[in-house]
Design a protein around this motif. Structure first.
Motif, PDB file in Angstrom:
ATOM      1  N   LEU A   1       6.694  -9.740  -4.926  1.00  0.00           N
ATOM      2  CA  LEU A   1       5.892 -10.427  -3.919  1.00  0.00           C
ATOM      3  C   LEU A   1       4.465 -10.661  -4.421  1.00  0.00           C
ATOM      4  CD1 LEU A   1       7.041  -8.593  -0.651  1.00  0.00           C
ATOM      5  CD2 LEU A   1       7.780 -10.822  -1.506  1.00  0.00           C
ATOM      6  N   ASN A   2       3.911  -9.672  -5.092  1.00  0.00           N
ATOM      7  CA  ASN A   2       2.551  -9.821  -5.637  1.00  0.00           C
ATOM      8  C   ASN A   2       2.512 -10.898  -6.719  1.00  0.00           C
ATOM      9  OD1 ASN A   2       1.559  -7.789  -3.960  1.00  0.00           O
ATOM     10  ND2 ASN A   2       1.970  -6.180  -5.456  1.00  0.00           N
TER      11      ASN A   2
ATOM     12  N   ASN B   1       2.706 -14.247  -5.157  1.00  0.00           N
ATOM     13  CA  ASN B   1       1.425 -14.602  -4.566  1.00  0.00           C
ATOM     14  C   ASN B   1       0.471 -15.152  -5.630  1.00  0.00           C
ATOM     15  OD1 ASN B   1      -0.182 -14.484  -2.011  1.00  0.00           O
ATOM     16  ND2 ASN B   1      -1.510 -13.223  -3.278  1.00  0.00           N
TER      17      ASN B   1
ATOM     18  N   SER C   1       6.018  -8.729   2.932  1.00  0.00           N
ATOM     19  CA  SER C   1       5.231  -7.599   2.446  1.00  0.00           C
ATOM     20  C   SER C   1       5.196  -6.502   3.509  1.00  0.00           C
ATOM     21  CB  SER C   1       3.798  -8.042   2.107  1.00  0.00           C
ATOM     22  OG  SER C   1       3.803  -8.975   1.053  1.00  0.00           O
TER      23      SER C   1
ATOM     24  N   THR D   1       5.391 -14.515   1.098  1.00  0.00           N
ATOM     25  CA  THR D   1       5.069 -13.185   0.581  1.00  0.00           C
ATOM     26  C   THR D   1       4.467 -12.300   1.672  1.00  0.00           C
ATOM     27  OG1 THR D   1       2.902 -14.009  -0.144  1.00  0.00           O
ATOM     28  CG2 THR D   1       4.695 -14.059  -1.741  1.00  0.00           C
TER      29      THR D   1
END
Length: 363
Positions: free
Chosen positions: A77-78, A81, A54, A50
């Motif tokens: 991506l968040n 994570n 990012s 990630t």
């Protein structure tokens, strides 16, 4: 059914079985530890992934996040994570609730098993000691009885011997009587030792060892129950975070569904539209009016289209603002460009594009 009753003579089997159970607990703890390492490495790789994709602060990719499809990728991506954080939580909970807990419990089991085996060994040694005393008393009784028989036979023989004196006969009888008395004492001692051994043997096989075996059975059954709880926790630990993991996956799904292609197109339009009007129709140029004018203008060649001209002049503007270009040179280049357009295109058409050319030069 219990071990003390059914396995009263299987000490070695019980010893090996209980040790095998402890070995299984150790093996399972090792297995879970390796599982936690896998989870930790997996979470670490997800976080690195990630981080790799990012956008950096202030980068072009961050600016592109105004478009929904770009922003959705950032949301994915968040969420990934957060998903990595849940994998770390699984590893942490497994280490605390399974590995550490079972390791402590295993130490207690080892100590408890060792204590029971020591009790069994003491009982065995006590019984063996009693049997040794019994055997010694039995051998002594056998030896003394033979000596008493010999003494009795000698006394009888001496009594029948005509040559033997009265003192010899009396001595032989006394000796036989003494030996018989000693043999009788050995016989009583042997009987006492036999009674003692039988009592201790009965206690050993019907009370002491069954009690120890049942304690070992209880220890082993508690070990199995604790190990069973560890097996359940292996799945339950991951099941506890499944709702949060599900929310992460739902967030990814929701982000993907919220992409608005039409809105992204509108954002691009609002960001980059110039506001200029489209060019009008080209006017017909009658070259038949005035031979000189036609011949002079024909020397310019075939006029190029507006896009080609803009493209040409756009490339030209890039050269206007290099480090060697001065402001006076830029003004001259723009003026030259406008003059060329007036010579090629009609006046009305040229005026509609003069402002746009100037705007492109300075953009």
């Amino acid at each position: 059914m219990d071990w003390g009753t059914e396995l009263w003579d299987q000490y070695d089997i019980i010893d090996k079985h209980t040790q095998s159970g402890l070995d299984l607990v150790e093996k399972y703890v090792k297995f879970v530890k390796e599982r936690t390492e896998i989870e930790q490495n997996y979470a670490k790789q997800l976080r690195n992934l990630t981080k790799k994709y990012s956008p950096k602060r202030g980068s072009k990719e961050e600016q592109e996040c105004r478009f929904s499809n770009h922003q959705t990728f950032l949301d994915i991506l968040n969420e990934l994570n957060d998903y990595a954080g849940q994998r770390e939580l699984i590893a942490e909970n497994m280490m605390i609730n399974i590995c550490i807990e079972l390791t402590k419990y295993l130490q207690d089991l080892k100590q408890e098993r060792k204590m029971h085996l020591i009790e069994a060994k003491k009982a065995q040694q006590s019984l063996e000691g009693t049997y040794k005393q019994l055997d010694n008393s039995k051998k002594r009784f056998e030896r003394e009885w033979r000596e008493a028989e010999k003494a009795a036979q000698y006394a009888e023989k001496t009594d029948q011997d005509l040559n033997a004196t009265k003192a010899d006969v009396e001595k032989a009888k006394n000796q036989a009587h003494m030996r018989t008395h000693i043999a009788e004492e050995c016989r009583n001692d042997y009987a006492s030792q036999l009674q003692k051994y039988n009592k201790e043997q009965s206690s050993f096989y019907f009370t002491d060892m069954p009690l120890i075996f049942n304690k070992l059975q209880d220890t082993d059954e508690r070990r199995i129950k604790k190990l069973s709880e560890g097996y359940v926790l292996f799945a339950e630990t991951e099941r506890q975070v499944m709702p949060i993991i599900g929310k992460c996956l739902e967030g990814i799904t929701r982000a993907g569904a919220n992409i608005n292609s039409k809105n992204d197109s509108m954002v691009l339009i609002e960001q980059h539209k110039s506001g200029f009007e489209r060019p009008g129709d080209l006017e017909f140029e009658d070259y038949s009016q005035g031979i000189n004018r036609a011949s002079s203008e024909s020397s310019l060649g075939t006029p190029k289209g507006p896009l080609e001209l803009l493209s040409k002049n756009r490339n030209k503007t890039f050269r206007l603002f290099n480090k060697k270009t001065k402001v006076g040179d830029t003004t001259y280049e723009i003026s030259s460009l406008l003059v060329d357009m007036e010579r090629v295109y009609p006046a009305g058409y040229t005026r509609s594009y003069q402002s746009k050319v100037v705007w492109m030069v300075f953009c």
